[in-house]
Design a protein around this motif. Structure first.
Motif, PDB file in Angstrom:
ATOM      1  N   PRO A 216     -12.624 -43.698  13.266  1.00 40.39           N
ATOM      2  CA  PRO A 216     -13.701 -43.686  12.266  1.00 40.39           C
ATOM      3  C   PRO A 216     -13.362 -42.817  11.052  1.00 40.39           C
ATOM      4  CG  PRO A 216     -14.360 -42.506  14.259  1.00 40.39           C
ATOM      5  CD  PRO A 216     -13.016 -43.111  14.537  1.00 40.39           C
ATOM      6  N   CYS A 217     -13.831 -43.242   9.894  1.00 43.19           N
ATOM      7  CA  CYS A 217     -13.653 -42.509   8.632  1.00 43.19           C
ATOM      8  C   CYS A 217     -14.449 -41.203   8.682  1.00 43.19           C
ATOM      9  CB  CYS A 217     -14.139 -43.395   7.489  1.00 43.19           C
ATOM     10  SG  CYS A 217     -14.299 -42.534   5.917  1.00 43.19           S
ATOM     11  N   SER A 218     -13.848 -40.117   8.161  1.00 51.67           N
ATOM     12  CA  SER A 218     -14.512 -38.814   8.223  1.00 51.67           C
ATOM     13  C   SER A 218     -15.711 -38.742   7.267  1.00 51.67           C
ATOM     14  CB  SER A 218     -13.513 -37.700   7.885  1.00 51.67           C
ATOM     15  OG  SER A 218     -13.027 -37.869   6.571  1.00 51.67           O
ATOM     16  N   ASP A 219     -15.751 -39.615   6.252  1.00 50.71           N
ATOM     17  CA  ASP A 219     -16.869 -39.605   5.305  1.00 50.71           C
ATOM     18  C   ASP A 219     -18.017 -40.504   5.735  1.00 50.71           C
ATOM     19  OD1 ASP A 219     -15.738 -37.774   3.690  1.00 50.71           O
ATOM     20  OD2 ASP A 219     -15.747 -39.015   1.868  1.00 50.71           O
ATOM     21  N   CYS A 220     -17.698 -41.783   6.008  1.00 54.58           N
ATOM     22  CA  CYS A 220     -18.770 -42.756   6.246  1.00 54.58           C
ATOM     23  C   CYS A 220     -18.875 -43.200   7.704  1.00 54.58           C
ATOM     24  CB  CYS A 220     -18.591 -43.971   5.329  1.00 54.58           C
ATOM     25  SG  CYS A 220     -17.219 -45.030   5.821  1.00 54.58           S
ATOM     26  N   GLY A 221     -17.858 -42.883   8.533  1.00 50.44           N
ATOM     27  CA  GLY A 221     -17.944 -43.237   9.944  1.00 50.44           C
ATOM     28  C   GLY A 221     -17.561 -44.659  10.277  1.00 50.44           C
TER      29      GLY A 221
ATOM     30  N   TRP B  96      -7.825 -43.913   4.025  1.00 53.32           N
ATOM     31  CA  TRP B  96      -7.487 -45.078   4.842  1.00 53.32           C
ATOM     32  C   TRP B  96      -8.701 -45.981   5.082  1.00 53.32           C
ATOM     33  CZ3 TRP B  96      -2.599 -45.046   4.474  1.00 53.32           C
ATOM     34  CH2 TRP B  96      -1.879 -43.841   4.530  1.00 53.32           C
ATOM     35  N   CYS B  97      -9.829 -45.627   4.457  1.00 56.54           N
ATOM     36  CA  CYS B  97     -11.081 -46.326   4.745  1.00 56.54           C
ATOM     37  C   CYS B  97     -11.321 -47.446   3.734  1.00 56.54           C
ATOM     38  CB  CYS B  97     -12.242 -45.335   4.710  1.00 56.54           C
ATOM     39  SG  CYS B  97     -13.835 -46.124   4.964  1.00 56.54           S
ATOM     40  N   ASP B  98     -11.563 -48.653   4.233  1.00 59.55           N
ATOM     41  CA  ASP B  98     -11.817 -49.791   3.340  1.00 59.55           C
ATOM     42  C   ASP B  98     -13.176 -49.690   2.656  1.00 59.55           C
ATOM     43  OD1 ASP B  98      -9.398 -50.954   3.751  1.00 59.55           O
ATOM     44  OD2 ASP B  98     -10.072 -52.280   5.371  1.00 59.55           O
ATOM     45  N   SER B  99     -14.118 -48.960   3.259  1.00 53.48           N
ATOM     46  CA  SER B  99     -15.448 -48.814   2.644  1.00 53.48           C
ATOM     47  C   SER B  99     -15.427 -47.765   1.545  1.00 53.48           C
ATOM     48  CB  SER B  99     -16.485 -48.405   3.700  1.00 53.48           C
ATOM     49  OG  SER B  99     -16.490 -49.326   4.757  1.00 53.48           O
ATOM     50  N   CYS B 100     -14.836 -46.578   1.820  1.00 52.19           N
ATOM     51  CA  CYS B 100     -14.808 -45.494   0.835  1.00 52.19           C
ATOM     52  C   CYS B 100     -13.724 -45.707  -0.218  1.00 52.19           C
ATOM     53  CB  CYS B 100     -14.528 -44.151   1.509  1.00 52.19           C
ATOM     54  SG  CYS B 100     -15.776 -43.658   2.677  1.00 52.19           S
ATOM     55  N   ASN B 101     -12.662 -46.386   0.133  1.00 56.91           N
ATOM     56  CA  ASN B 101     -11.471 -46.452  -0.722  1.00 56.91           C
ATOM     57  C   ASN B 101     -10.907 -47.873  -0.709  1.00 56.91           C
ATOM     58  OD1 ASN B 101      -9.448 -45.558  -2.355  1.00 56.91           O
ATOM     59  ND2 ASN B 101      -8.248 -44.604  -0.717  1.00 56.91           N
TER      60      ASN B 101
HETATM   61 ZN   LIG Z   1     -15.295 -44.279   4.761  1.00 53.87          ZN
END
Ligand SMILES: [Zn+2]
Ligand SMILES: [Zn+2]
Length: 279
Positions: free
Chosen positions: A235-240, A273-278
């Motif tokens: 899981p992404c550390s920002d959005c999960g 590495w997050c497709d939602s945040c980045n």
């Molecule tokens: Zn994210």
């Protein structure tokens, strides 16, 4: 030693290029097993790095066919075979895929250890002079590291057993005479006995395979429990949200459906590495 499942076993490594020597240490030290090379084996029939014979099987399928042939020739139910492939895609890096396959006909096991590494050797290159050949050769550590020279009107002249600077110089001079108006191509020889970096990868896979064969399945006690895959989605550390980063390793048995999931040390992935945040 008698409790080890392969103590005293004779394993045939299907090779013409000394790969049995790469597996002998790990298989003896960890398992008490001997590794031999079958005599009378022609692995070139399944394809060559120098391309005289084109590879048609997938690496795993080629390793299966070779291992079974080696077991037949050496008259043993245990076989090993490895298959390497080298691709240079676009850039200057050569990707080295290596597959090591083990067969135990008595237990009905077929196990694979595989790796992807960046080869320290440069890709093939067109050259036009003897000096260019000598420069390339020196850079890759020839003659310990082997090389392949290909020329002729249709690329039909192939040198791959050159062993000295003098031999390289004379082969190159001859090729220049017989290759009018076409590039001569020089490339590393990836056969295990002429390529220390590939031999090192095969040793590592043999160590992993020996360790795996010394590990029994907790459920059915068959040897060969080891890694069969990975699980992405840390899981992404920002959005999960789940990312492509590896979250866990999956271990499995070659005989029964028992698997084990071991989480990696990190609990979260960086947002890069997050497709939602980045995206
Ligand atoms: Zn994210
Ligand atoms: Zn099992």
């Amino acid at each position: 030693m008698s409790t080890l499942p392969y103590a005293g076993a004779r394993v045939a490594f299907a090779t013409m290029h000394g790969k049995e020597q790469l597996a002998q240490g790990p298989f003896y030290d960890t398992l008490g097993a001997g590794v031999v090379a079958p005599t009378g084996l022609d692995t070139d029939q399944f394809g060559t790095f120098s391309g005289e014979i084109v590879r048609t099987l997938s690496p795993r399928a080629a390793a299966q066919v070779k291992a079974r042939l080696g077991m037949h020739l050496a008259d043993t139910p245990y076989g090993l075979a490895s298959e390497g492939s080298f691709s240079s895609g676009l850039g200057f890096l050569v990707e080295h895929h290596e597959v090591l396959l083990f067969i135990d006909e008595i237990r009905g096991l077929e196990l694979v250890e595989a790796t992807i590494a960046t080869s320290p050797l440069p890709p093939a290159r067109p050259i036009a002079t003897v000096d260019a050949a000598l420069t390339y050769a020196t850079a890759i550590g020839y003659p310990a590291q082997g090389l392949i020279l290909r020329g002729g009107a249709a690329g039909e002249i192939i040198h791959k057993n050159l062993n000295s600077l003098e031999a390289l110089r004379s082969a190159m001079s001859q090729l220049l005479l017989h290759t009018p108006g076409r590039p001569i191509v020089i490339s590393p020889d990836y056969r295990a006995h002429r390529c220390a970096s590939r031999a090192a990868v095969i040793i590592t896979l043999a160590e992993n395979m020996a360790r795996r064969l010394a590990t029994p399945c907790a459920r059915c006690h068959t040897p060969g429990f080891g890694q069969v895959g990975i699980e992405r989605g840390l899981p992404c550390s920002d959005c999960g949200e789940p990312t492509r980063v590896i979250a866990a390793d999956i271990f499995g048995c070659g005989n029964c459906p028992h698997t084990l999931r071991t989480a990696r040390a990190s609990r979260v992935a960086a947002p890069q590495w997050c497709d939602s945040c980045n995206p």
